[in-house]
Design an enzyme around this catalytic site. Structure first.
Site, PDB file in Angstrom:
ATOM      1  N   HIS A  56       0.844  -1.198   0.000  1.00 29.60           N
ATOM      2  CA  HIS A  56       0.000   0.000   0.000  1.00 29.60           C
ATOM      3  C   HIS A  56       0.876   1.242   0.000  1.00 29.60           C
ATOM      4  O   HIS A  56       2.087   1.160   0.167  1.00 29.60           O
ATOM      5  CB  HIS A  56      -1.004  -0.006   1.153  1.00 29.60           C
ATOM      6  CG  HIS A  56      -0.407   0.107   2.520  1.00 29.60           C
ATOM      7  ND1 HIS A  56       0.401  -0.867   3.076  1.00 29.60           N
ATOM      8  CD2 HIS A  56      -0.514   1.088   3.467  1.00 29.60           C
ATOM      9  CE1 HIS A  56       0.757  -0.503   4.296  1.00 29.60           C
ATOM     10  NE2 HIS A  56       0.232   0.686   4.559  1.00 29.60           N
ATOM     11  N   HIS A  58       1.342   3.965   1.879  1.00 24.89           N
ATOM     12  CA  HIS A  58       1.855   4.756   3.010  1.00 24.89           C
ATOM     13  C   HIS A  58       3.383   4.885   2.973  1.00 24.89           C
ATOM     14  O   HIS A  58       4.085   3.947   2.604  1.00 24.89           O
ATOM     15  CB  HIS A  58       1.413   4.144   4.342  1.00 24.89           C
ATOM     16  CG  HIS A  58      -0.030   4.423   4.666  1.00 24.89           C
ATOM     17  ND1 HIS A  58      -0.766   3.665   5.539  1.00 24.89           N
ATOM     18  CD2 HIS A  58      -0.874   5.396   4.207  1.00 24.89           C
ATOM     19  CE1 HIS A  58      -2.000   4.152   5.621  1.00 24.89           C
ATOM     20  NE2 HIS A  58      -2.089   5.194   4.815  1.00 24.89           N
ATOM     21  N   ASP A  60       5.649   4.826   5.182  1.00 20.09           N
ATOM     22  CA  ASP A  60       6.478   3.875   5.938  1.00 20.09           C
ATOM     23  C   ASP A  60       6.557   2.508   5.250  1.00 20.09           C
ATOM     24  O   ASP A  60       7.143   1.562   5.799  1.00 20.09           O
ATOM     25  CB  ASP A  60       5.987   3.743   7.393  1.00 20.09           C
ATOM     26  CG  ASP A  60       4.593   3.159   7.494  1.00 20.09           C
ATOM     27  OD1 ASP A  60       3.698   3.642   6.782  1.00 20.09           O
ATOM     28  OD2 ASP A  60       4.392   2.203   8.284  1.00 20.09           O
ATOM     29  N   HIS A  61       5.992   2.408   4.037  1.00 17.38           N
ATOM     30  CA  HIS A  61       6.115   1.194   3.223  1.00 17.38           C
ATOM     31  C   HIS A  61       6.723   1.476   1.847  1.00 17.38           C
ATOM     32  O   HIS A  61       7.001   0.551   1.088  1.00 17.38           O
ATOM     33  CB  HIS A  61       4.741   0.518   3.059  1.00 17.38           C
ATOM     34  CG  HIS A  61       4.156   0.096   4.377  1.00 17.38           C
ATOM     35  ND1 HIS A  61       4.140  -1.205   4.807  1.00 17.38           N
ATOM     36  CD2 HIS A  61       3.643   0.841   5.393  1.00 17.38           C
ATOM     37  CE1 HIS A  61       3.608  -1.259   6.026  1.00 17.38           C
ATOM     38  NE2 HIS A  61       3.309  -0.022   6.401  1.00 17.38           N
ATOM     39  N   HIS A 114      -7.570  -0.512   5.397  1.00 15.52           N
ATOM     40  CA  HIS A 114      -6.515   0.357   5.941  1.00 15.52           C
ATOM     41  C   HIS A 114      -6.258   1.485   4.942  1.00 15.52           C
ATOM     42  O   HIS A 114      -6.267   2.666   5.286  1.00 15.52           O
ATOM     43  CB  HIS A 114      -5.272  -0.474   6.198  1.00 15.52           C
ATOM     44  CG  HIS A 114      -4.080   0.304   6.668  1.00 15.52           C
ATOM     45  ND1 HIS A 114      -4.019   0.906   7.898  1.00 15.52           N
ATOM     46  CD2 HIS A 114      -2.894   0.579   6.068  1.00 15.52           C
ATOM     47  CE1 HIS A 114      -2.855   1.527   8.027  1.00 15.52           C
ATOM     48  NE2 HIS A 114      -2.157   1.346   6.929  1.00 15.52           N
ATOM     49  N   ASP A 133      -0.355  -3.845   6.233  1.00 12.01           N
ATOM     50  CA  ASP A 133      -0.999  -3.294   7.432  1.00 12.01           C
ATOM     51  C   ASP A 133      -2.471  -3.702   7.513  1.00 12.01           C
ATOM     52  O   ASP A 133      -3.301  -2.980   8.082  1.00 12.01           O
ATOM     53  CB  ASP A 133      -0.897  -1.758   7.438  1.00 12.01           C
ATOM     54  CG  ASP A 133       0.508  -1.282   7.752  1.00 12.01           C
ATOM     55  OD1 ASP A 133       1.395  -2.125   7.996  1.00 12.01           O
ATOM     56  OD2 ASP A 133       0.728  -0.052   7.735  1.00 12.01           O
ATOM     57  N   HIS A 171       4.303  -4.423  10.843  1.00 14.12           N
ATOM     58  CA  HIS A 171       4.722  -3.748  12.077  1.00 14.12           C
ATOM     59  C   HIS A 171       4.844  -4.714  13.257  1.00 14.12           C
ATOM     60  O   HIS A 171       4.148  -5.718  13.325  1.00 14.12           O
ATOM     61  CB  HIS A 171       3.712  -2.664  12.476  1.00 14.12           C
ATOM     62  CG  HIS A 171       3.675  -1.501  11.537  1.00 14.12           C
ATOM     63  ND1 HIS A 171       4.431  -0.370  11.717  1.00 14.12           N
ATOM     64  CD2 HIS A 171       2.974  -1.303  10.393  1.00 14.12           C
ATOM     65  CE1 HIS A 171       4.190   0.486  10.733  1.00 14.12           C
ATOM     66  NE2 HIS A 171       3.313  -0.053   9.905  1.00 14.12           N
TER      67      HIS A 171
HETATM   68 FE    FE Z   1       2.534   0.906   8.125  1.00 15.28          FE
HETATM   69 ZN    ZN Z   2      -0.026   1.723   6.520  1.00 14.32          ZN
END
Ligand code: FE
Ligand code: ZN
Length: 255
Positions: A56, A58, A60-61, A114, A133, A171
């Site tokens: 996805h 985001h 942080d990915h 998400h 996530d 995570h």
């Molecule tokens: Fe994440």
């Molecule tokens: Zn995420």
């Protein structure tokens, strides 16, 4: 030849994971939270990056994609519905598509909720699922772009995979997830067992990931919203599972 995996921490609580096909040497990074730890992991294993499989959009990915692509010229595979929000995508995929990493093969499962276009990669032959996530150990992702009903349907799709599927999520949230889950199912013995196991793992800073789907089904209240005892514990006996799920998720947000 069976797939090899290598899990390593990124950022504050993300996991990076490499998937390696020993037959061809192909190596995929599942998401790319940041470039340096991915490069260090590749170096540690002596593997060369050929693919990035994105779950996805985001940051942080995806923040590591640009630097890794520049260094390795790897292929970037991403969900079609989010491709415009992900850098340097080479190939877009959606429900039912297949993705190869060398001779390893994944089915793409759309798991929105998400984010609106979140996907998971199921390497059925190797009993591995990379769920980003959507599903966490004893938890699930926050419902940010989709609806609770959508997230529940996504979790049901993942719950349908074989029990011996090893789940890799994005995570390390397991300890906090267990503290919450105990408020929903205080008498769940499988959850208590997982709590004891996780306490030991985290005491030596070891990851709690991957986890077998069958174990999650027994202990993760978010996968259990259609059970009478979970509905009863949130005062919703007899209510539709998606509504029970929404209530459990809402309580977690406030926990
Ligand atoms: Fe994440
Ligand atoms: Zn995420």
């Amino acid at each position: 030849m069976p797939a090899q995996t290598y899990l390593f921490p990124c950022l504050s609580d993300n996991y990076g994971v490499l998937l390696h096909d020993p037959a061809t040497g192909a190596t995929a990074s599942i998401d790319a939270p940041e470039a340096a730890p991915v490069e260090a992991a590749l170096q540690a294993k002596g593997w060369k990056l050929t693919d990035i499989l994105v779950t996805h959009h985001h940051a942080d990915h995806t923040d590591g994609i640009a630097a890794l692509k520049k260094k390795y010229n790897c292929r970037v595979v991403a969900p079609k519905a989010e491709a415009a929000r992900i850098p340097l995508v080479d190939e877009t995929v959606s429900e039912g598509n297949k993705v190869s990493v060398g001779k390893l093969s994944a089915n793409v499962i759309e798991t929105p909720g998400h984010t609106s276009g979140h996907i998971s990669y199921w390497f059925h032959g190797d009993k591995l699922a990379f769920v980003g996530d959507t599903l966490f150990s004893i938890g699930c992702g926050r419902v940010i772009e989709g609806t609770a009903e959508q997230m529940w349907q996504s979790l049901l799709k993942l719950r349908d995979l074989p029990d011996d599927t090893q789940i890799y999520c994005g995570h390390e949230y397991t300890e906090a997830n267990i503290r919450f889950a105990r408020t929903i199912e205080p008498d769940n013995a499988k959850l208590a067992a997982r709590e004891a196991e996780v306490k030991q793992l985290r005491a030596r800073k070891a990851p709690t990931i991957p986890v077998a789907l069958g174990d999650e089904k027994a202990a993760n209240c978010f996968l259990r919203a259609d059970l009478p005892e979970v509905a009863a514990s949130v005062g919703m006996a007899g209510k539709p599972a998606a509504q029970v799920f929404a209530e459990v998720r809402a309580r977690k947000n406030k926990f």
